[in-house]
Design a protein around this motif. Structure first.
Motif, short mmCIF file in Angstrom:
data_model
loop_
_atom_site.label_atom_id
_atom_site.label_comp_id
_atom_site.label_asym_id
_atom_site.label_seq_id
_atom_site.Cartn_x
_atom_site.Cartn_y
_atom_site.Cartn_z
N SER A 8 0.93 -1.15 -0.18
CA SER A 8 -0.18 -0.16 0.12
C SER A 8 0.99 1.27 -0.30
CB SER A 8 -0.84 -0.09 1.64
OG SER A 8 -1.96 -0.97 1.28
N ARG A 9 0.40 1.94 -0.51
CA ARG A 9 0.91 3.28 -0.27
C ARG A 9 -0.04 4.39 0.15
NH1 ARG A 9 5.31 6.39 -3.16
NH2 ARG A 9 4.76 8.62 -3.39
N PHE A 10 0.43 5.21 0.78
CA PHE A 10 -1.02 6.60 0.86
C PHE A 10 -0.34 7.72 1.37
CE2 PHE A 10 -0.29 3.21 4.72
CZ PHE A 10 -0.31 3.99 6.10
N GLU A 11 -0.48 8.91 2.50
CA GLU A 11 -0.32 9.74 2.73
C GLU A 11 -0.68 9.83 3.58
OE1 GLU A 11 -0.65 13.33 0.21
OE2 GLU A 11 0.95 13.09 -0.57
N ALA A 12 -0.36 9.98 5.33
CA ALA A 12 -1.07 10.26 7.18
C ALA A 12 -0.86 11.63 7.11
CB ALA A 12 -1.04 8.64 7.33
N PRO A 13 -1.45 12.00 8.52
CA PRO A 13 0.03 12.79 9.57
C PRO A 13 0.31 12.38 10.53
CG PRO A 13 -2.53 12.54 9.93
CD PRO A 13 -2.94 11.51 8.44
N LEU A 14 1.88 12.76 10.71
CA LEU A 14 2.65 12.29 11.73
C LEU A 14 2.13 12.87 13.20
CD1 LEU A 14 5.14 10.12 12.03
CD2 LEU A 14 6.48 12.57 11.91
N LEU A 15 1.84 12.03 14.12
CA LEU A 15 1.06 12.53 14.68
C LEU A 15 2.05 12.45 16.35
CD1 LEU A 15 -2.26 10.13 14.78
CD2 LEU A 15 -2.46 13.38 14.14
N ARG A 16 1.54 13.50 17.06
CA ARG A 16 1.92 13.64 18.56
C ARG A 16 1.65 12.66 19.55
NH1 ARG A 16 7.11 15.70 19.22
NH2 ARG A 16 6.44 17.43 17.83
N PRO A 17 2.19 11.74 20.61
CA PRO A 17 1.33 10.84 21.08
C PRO A 17 0.54 12.42 22.38
CG PRO A 17 3.09 10.72 21.42
CD PRO A 17 3.16 10.67 20.28
#
Length: 183
Positions: A8-17
């Motif tokens: 799979s190839r996708f874009e997503a936000p990099l989140l801080r816990p």
């Protein structure tokens, strides 16, 4: 299932816990369900891939919603040149063969003390061992964890090759989830 079938190839936000539990400064990405559906299982799954073109190997964790999340440590984040809050491009595919999981010290000691449990453990599949370890490690309290280690040895010694009553995806028990993201 071939690696190409799981790609799979996708874009997503990099989140801080919201609560990282350490000073390491890790971040995470929640995979879209469409990417998780291509993977061979809803529980822990080992993958290889790229984060903004930088290669990595990791074990995805179940998010309790029939999808997965990826912990992105500081080293991977810095190598990929990204920061929390940015949208990143990921490519992931299941590894051809699930690697042998690292046996936690408490479970190893308990298995060493029970030859019958150890004998059954040695005949189980790698995926079954991943599930046993995940069940033990998903305990939230030390007392619960110790009880699970003891119960695991009892079940293994009685011949049970798979942990019973454990939903590795967290969907039915809601025992597993992705971290809460910081605002």
């Amino acid at each position: 299932m071939s690696q190409a079938a799981t790609h799979s190839r996708f874009e997503a936000p990099l989140l801080r816990p919201a609560k990282s539990g350490d000073e390491e400064g890790w971040t995470f990405v929640v995979l879209p369900r469409s990417a998780s559906e291509k993977l061979p299982r809803r529980g822990r799954t080992s993958v290889e891939g790229t984060l903004n073109g930088h290669p990595f190997h990791a074990t995805l964790e179940p998010d309790g919603q029939l999808s997965h999340w990826l912990k992105v440590d500081r080293a991977l984040r810095e190598a990929a040149g990204v920061e929390a809050g940015e949208v990143v491009t990921l490519e992931v595919a299941a590894v051809a063969e699930e690697p042998e999981p690292q046996l936690p010290a408490d479970l190893r000691e308990a298995l060493d003390a029970s030859p019958q449990a150890r004998a059954v453990w040695e005949t189980t599949t790698t995926i079954a061992r991943v599930d046993w370890i995940h069940w033990v490690e998903s305990a939230k309290q030390a007392k619960t964890r110790q009880g699970r280690v003891e119960k695991a040895c009892d079940m293994l010694a009685s011949g049970k090759a798979r942990v019973c009553c454990f939903d590795p995806s967290g969907f039915y028990s809601k025992s597993l989830s992705a971290p809460k993201a910081d605002d």
